[in-house]
Scaffold this active site. Structure first.
Site, short mmCIF file in Angstrom:
data_model
loop_
_atom_site.label_atom_id
_atom_site.label_comp_id
_atom_site.label_asym_id
_atom_site.label_seq_id
_atom_site.Cartn_x
_atom_site.Cartn_y
_atom_site.Cartn_z
N ASP A 1 0.76 -1.01 -0.45
CA ASP A 1 0.21 -0.02 -0.25
C ASP A 1 0.78 1.04 -0.04
O ASP A 1 1.84 1.35 1.03
CB ASP A 1 -1.07 -0.12 1.41
CG ASP A 1 -1.94 0.94 0.97
OD1 ASP A 1 -2.14 1.96 0.01
OD2 ASP A 1 -2.61 1.16 2.14
N ASN B 1 -11.05 -3.49 -6.18
CA ASN B 1 -10.25 -2.36 -7.18
C ASN B 1 -11.07 -2.12 -8.11
O ASN B 1 -10.14 -0.83 -8.16
CB ASN B 1 -8.78 -3.15 -6.99
CG ASN B 1 -7.67 -1.98 -5.76
OD1 ASN B 1 -6.47 -3.32 -6.08
ND2 ASN B 1 -7.90 -1.85 -5.16
#
Ligand code: FPP
Length: 251
Positions: A31, A79
């Site tokens: 991330d 996503n």
């Protein structure tokens, strides 16, 4: 079918012992690519591109440290909510990574694996992935598992569907279903038990990643943004892991 604990014991015997770094299987929620780019006034794509370099560095370091398996969360089933252009960028980076790095991975005896419902990706990418996985399937070295269109809840739903189909066909009695049957029906069935789950960028949540598998994994959160992650950062995480007292509910 063995439970995670007995799989671990059998695996330890088969491989002599856990690696020198103390863990067999590390997974990473990569991330912070966007924030890395923003800090540099660059487009998000630059962060993802730098993220691929971090994948290369970290995968090499993991091999050098003797890890049996590194699992990377590259694209989640959530996503798809991102802009189409960013999704296309991520798929392009993945395609180029496989094209550019497969020879090196194969030469290093790496077994490339994919977890998640990757068959839903575009057919040319699915074919590339299937070829890459097949080409490395007979290798005996470490596993590099990429999570693609992966969501833990989706994985568990698919596992339940498989087990329900077995029950409906009469090959398993509902009362006899146990944790080892669930283990075996998950995408991670052939991977070693998860020891350490790392998340970069300062966020402290699991974001639908390996929820079942993380039942007894150690968690490690670092403020390092993924594009800055490297072998030193991995070593720091493993150093922290070695200090943990894992009791699996015992004393
Ligand atoms: C999270 O950062 C990262 C991703 C959603 C994608 C990770 C993908 C790569 C590192 C590249 C492709 C991978 C391989 C295996 C070749 P973010 O965009 O959410 O960052 P932010 O939270 O700072 O915006």
């Amino acid at each position: 079918m063995a439970t995670q604990a007995s799989t671990r014991a059998a695996g330890d015997l088969a491989h002599g012992s856990v690696s020198a770094c103390g863990a067999r299987h590390v997974a990473i929620i990569m991330d912070g690519n966007g924030r890395w780019a923003k800090k540099r006034l660059l487009p998000r794509f630059a962060g993802h591109k730098a993220g691929v370099e971090a994948v290369r560095r970290t995968a090499r370091a993991a091999r050098e440290m003797g890890l049996e398996c590194l699992t990377l969360y590259a694209f989640s089933s959530e996503n798809w909510k991102r802009p189409a252009s960013e999704i296309a960028d991520l798929m392009g980076l993945l395609r180029r990574f496989i094209e550019a790095d497969l020879d090196e991975l194969a030469a290093e005896d790496v077994q490339l694996r994919v977890i998640g419902n990757y068959q839903a990706l575009e057919p040319a990418l699915v074919a590339l992935i299937d070829d890459a996985v097949a080409r490395t399937a007979a290798n005996g070295g470490p596993i590099l598992a990429i999570a693609l269109n992966y969501g833990s809840q989706d994985e568990m739903v698919r596992a339940v569907q498989r087990i329900a189909a077995q029950a409906a066909a009469g090959s398993i009695a509902p009362d006899a279903i146990d944790a080892s049957d669930v283990d075996a029906a998950l995408d991670t069935a052939d991977l070693p038990p998860l020891d350490l789950l790392i998340r970069t960028s300062g966020e402290q949540r699991l974001s639908n990643f390996l929820l079942w598998q993380a039942a007894y994994a150690e968690l490690y959160f670092t403020d390092t943004l993924w594009p800055d992650f490297d072998g030193t950062a991995l070593r720091q995480a493993l150093d922290a892991f070695r200090t943990r007292d894992r009791r699996y509910g015992g004393l």
